[in-house]
Design a protein around this motif. Structure first.
Motif, mmCIF file in Angstrom:
data_model
loop_
_atom_site.group_PDB
_atom_site.id
_atom_site.type_symbol
_atom_site.label_atom_id
_atom_site.label_comp_id
_atom_site.label_asym_id
_atom_site.label_seq_id
_atom_site.Cartn_x
_atom_site.Cartn_y
_atom_site.Cartn_z
ATOM 1 N N ALA A 1 102.973 61.007 71.302
ATOM 2 C CA ALA A 1 102.915 60.263 70.047
ATOM 3 C C ALA A 1 102.438 58.841 70.294
ATOM 4 C CB ALA A 1 104.294 60.254 69.393
ATOM 5 N N GLY A 2 101.496 58.396 69.510
ATOM 6 C CA GLY A 2 101.026 57.023 69.588
ATOM 7 C C GLY A 2 99.983 56.765 70.655
ATOM 8 N N TRP A 3 99.623 57.777 71.428
ATOM 9 C CA TRP A 3 98.654 57.571 72.509
ATOM 10 C C TRP A 3 97.259 57.415 71.950
ATOM 11 C CZ3 TRP A 3 96.905 61.657 76.652
ATOM 12 C CH2 TRP A 3 96.176 60.993 77.650
ATOM 13 N N ARG A 4 96.590 56.322 72.318
ATOM 14 C CA ARG A 4 95.215 56.047 71.891
ATOM 15 C C ARG A 4 94.363 55.804 73.128
ATOM 16 N NH1 ARG A 4 94.292 53.521 67.133
ATOM 17 N NH2 ARG A 4 92.128 53.596 67.852
ATOM 18 N N PRO A 5 93.919 56.846 73.834
ATOM 19 C CA PRO A 5 93.190 56.664 75.095
ATOM 20 C C PRO A 5 91.876 55.905 74.943
ATOM 21 C CG PRO A 5 93.109 58.952 74.384
ATOM 22 C CD PRO A 5 94.111 58.273 73.513
ATOM 23 N N ASP A 6 91.309 55.903 73.742
ATOM 24 C CA ASP A 6 90.038 55.201 73.540
ATOM 25 C C ASP A 6 90.166 53.690 73.795
ATOM 26 O OD1 ASP A 6 91.637 55.694 71.074
ATOM 27 O OD2 ASP A 6 90.271 54.197 70.232
ATOM 28 N N ARG A 7 91.385 53.148 73.679
ATOM 29 C CA ARG A 7 91.547 51.716 73.865
ATOM 30 C C ARG A 7 91.316 51.288 75.312
ATOM 31 N NH1 ARG A 7 96.577 49.729 70.004
ATOM 32 N NH2 ARG A 7 95.593 50.268 68.011
ATOM 33 N N LEU A 8 91.610 52.166 76.271
ATOM 34 C CA LEU A 8 91.336 51.834 77.666
ATOM 35 C C LEU A 8 89.834 51.640 77.888
ATOM 36 C CD1 LEU A 8 93.645 54.087 79.897
ATOM 37 C CD2 LEU A 8 93.678 51.605 79.675
ATOM 38 N N ARG A 9 89.036 52.537 77.307
ATOM 39 C CA ARG A 9 87.585 52.403 77.458
ATOM 40 C C ARG A 9 87.095 51.119 76.809
ATOM 41 N NH1 ARG A 9 83.870 53.191 73.944
ATOM 42 N NH2 ARG A 9 85.260 54.390 72.577
ATOM 43 N N GLU A 10 87.629 50.788 75.634
ATOM 44 C CA GLU A 10 87.206 49.575 74.942
ATOM 45 C C GLU A 10 87.546 48.327 75.759
ATOM 46 O OE1 GLU A 10 88.913 49.671 71.068
ATOM 47 O OE2 GLU A 10 87.981 51.576 70.537
ATOM 48 N N GLN A 11 88.733 48.316 76.367
ATOM 49 C CA GLN A 11 89.105 47.172 77.188
ATOM 50 C C GLN A 11 88.211 47.066 78.419
ATOM 51 O OE1 GLN A 11 90.957 44.694 76.696
ATOM 52 N NE2 GLN A 11 92.703 45.159 75.400
ATOM 53 N N ARG A 12 87.962 48.198 79.054
ATOM 54 C CA ARG A 12 87.117 48.170 80.260
ATOM 55 C C ARG A 12 85.729 47.633 79.927
ATOM 56 N NH1 ARG A 12 83.441 51.615 81.927
ATOM 57 N NH2 ARG A 12 84.157 53.345 80.609
ATOM 58 N N GLU A 13 85.153 48.114 78.839
ATOM 59 C CA GLU A 13 83.815 47.668 78.462
ATOM 60 C C GLU A 13 83.813 46.195 78.061
ATOM 61 O OE1 GLU A 13 82.645 50.429 75.465
ATOM 62 O OE2 GLU A 13 82.111 52.008 76.912
ATOM 63 N N ALA A 14 84.893 45.743 77.420
ATOM 64 C CA ALA A 14 84.975 44.333 77.045
ATOM 65 C C ALA A 14 84.971 43.436 78.279
ATOM 66 C CB ALA A 14 86.229 44.072 76.218
ATOM 67 N N HIS A 15 85.487 43.947 79.394
ATOM 68 C CA HIS A 15 85.489 43.202 80.647
ATOM 69 C C HIS A 15 84.209 43.407 81.445
ATOM 70 C CE1 HIS A 15 89.701 41.610 81.091
ATOM 71 N NE2 HIS A 15 89.838 42.377 80.033
#
Length: 345
Positions: free
Chosen positions: A14-28
């Motif tokens: 519940a509440g897992w949003r794996p897409d946010r890891l990719r967004e953070q990585r790309e932002a860096h």
């Protein structure tokens, strides 16, 4: 790709949003390979165990939701991206838990995020009862941390030993140092008196005894041991501390002082012995004024007591002297306190 049962369970969290890891990585601006290198570096600095190769395939599985990251991976991700688990989509926020998803900047230089991280961690302190003042404690901890780590005292911690004969004014001088610095005060008498009195009674003596062989040979060493162990507990935490006690035997024993200095130096702490010089009449006046039961023997046999005292005695090691003859040093300290009170009123 075929997934194991454990991996499939991960997708249902519940509440897992794996897409946010990719967004953070790309932002860096990180590739999967570079992100894996950074995770390993972060884990090593933080002494996190359980971070294996952090290879691109594993990170890709995390970002695609194929594998739910384990606890050590989640901690490393949070450190790398300076974010919380809800921020990174690992779980839903708890009731009342602050979270606001935002991409951390590509520029990883120290930019104030360390302050925000400390504040966020301290804000986890919450009231256990409705009348508990958690906000006050939070702010005091944060203020103390900022003073210490963001432009505070640049010097090494210190251990100040304020010694002198009874009635010399050492406690007043020690309190003045504390008021100026905010460092804690460990005063031997209030710290150890209940223990000393009960120990003397248990040994068949007078609870107010400070002059017989019973006290000197069987109790005094325990009294000072309590004081010094309390001081060590402070300086092990890097907390400058002011001690107030006669320290007659201790400061005149070069071996005792050398052991203390060596032990403190091993913890990055400087030791400053301070001797309070006083005159006989001022000492008698102050002892009479404080009316402590432990001083009854001294006052009743003043001449006998003074015969045991050498007013010219000084520590056998490098030390500082505060001249409090006729109460001059305490008077100046009182004036300084008054000036500080007027300044901050």
């Amino acid at each position: 790709m075929t997934m194991t049962e454990g991996q499939r369970v991960g997708k249902q969290r519940a509440g897992w949003r794996p897409d946010r890891l990719r967004e953070q990585r790309e932002a860096h601006g990180l590739t999967l390979e570079k992100a894996g290198e950074r995770l390993r570096e972060v884990a090593e600095r933080a002494k996190l165990k359980g971070i294996p190769a952090a290879n691109p395939q594993t990170l890709w599985q995390h970002e695609q939701g194929e594998v739910y990251p384990g606890p050590h991976y989640r901690r490393a991700y949070c450190l790398l991206y300076r974010a919380t688990e809800p921020d990174l989509g690992f779980r839903a926020a708890l009731p009342g838990e602050e979270t606001s998803f935002k991409l951390t900047p590509m520029d990883d230089r120290l930019n104030g995020a360390h302050v925000l991280a400390v504040e966020r961690a301290i804000h986890r302190i919450s009231p256990g009862t409705e009348d508990a003042g958690h906000f006050a404690l939070q702010q005091r901890i944060i203020d103390a941390w900022k003073r210490r780590h963001t432009g505070g005292d640049p010097n090494r911690p210190v251990l100040i030993l304020v010694g002198g004969f009874a009635g010399s004014g050492k406690t007043e001088l020690a309190r003045f140092f504390v008021q100026l610095t905010g460092w804690p005060l460990l005063d031997k008498d209030p710290l150890t008196r209940p223990l000393v009195e009960r120990l003397l009674v248990a040994l068949g003596g007078d609870p107010n005894d400070r002059h017989t062989e019973l006290y000197r040979e069987r109790v005094r060493s325990v009294e000072y041991d309590c004081l010094m162990q309390s001081a060590m507990a402070n300086i092990k935490c890097g907390i400058s501390t002011v001690l107030s006690a006669p320290f007659i035997s201790e400061m005149t024993d070069p071996d005792w002082m050398q052991r203390l200095s060596n032990r403190a130096a091993s913890m990055g702490v400087d030791v400053f012995p301070v001797w309070v010089r006083c005159d006989e009449e001022s000492m008698r006046e102050y002892i009479t004024f404080r009316s402590a039961a432990r001083d009854a023997w001294k006052l009743a046999r003043w001449d006998e007591y003074m015969a045991t005292i050498d007013l010219d005695l000084r520590p056998a090691v490098p030390h500082l002297v505060v001249d409090n003859r006729l109460g001059t040093a305490v008077t100046l300290a009182d004036q300084a306190r008054q000036a500080m009170g007027a300044m901050y009123a």
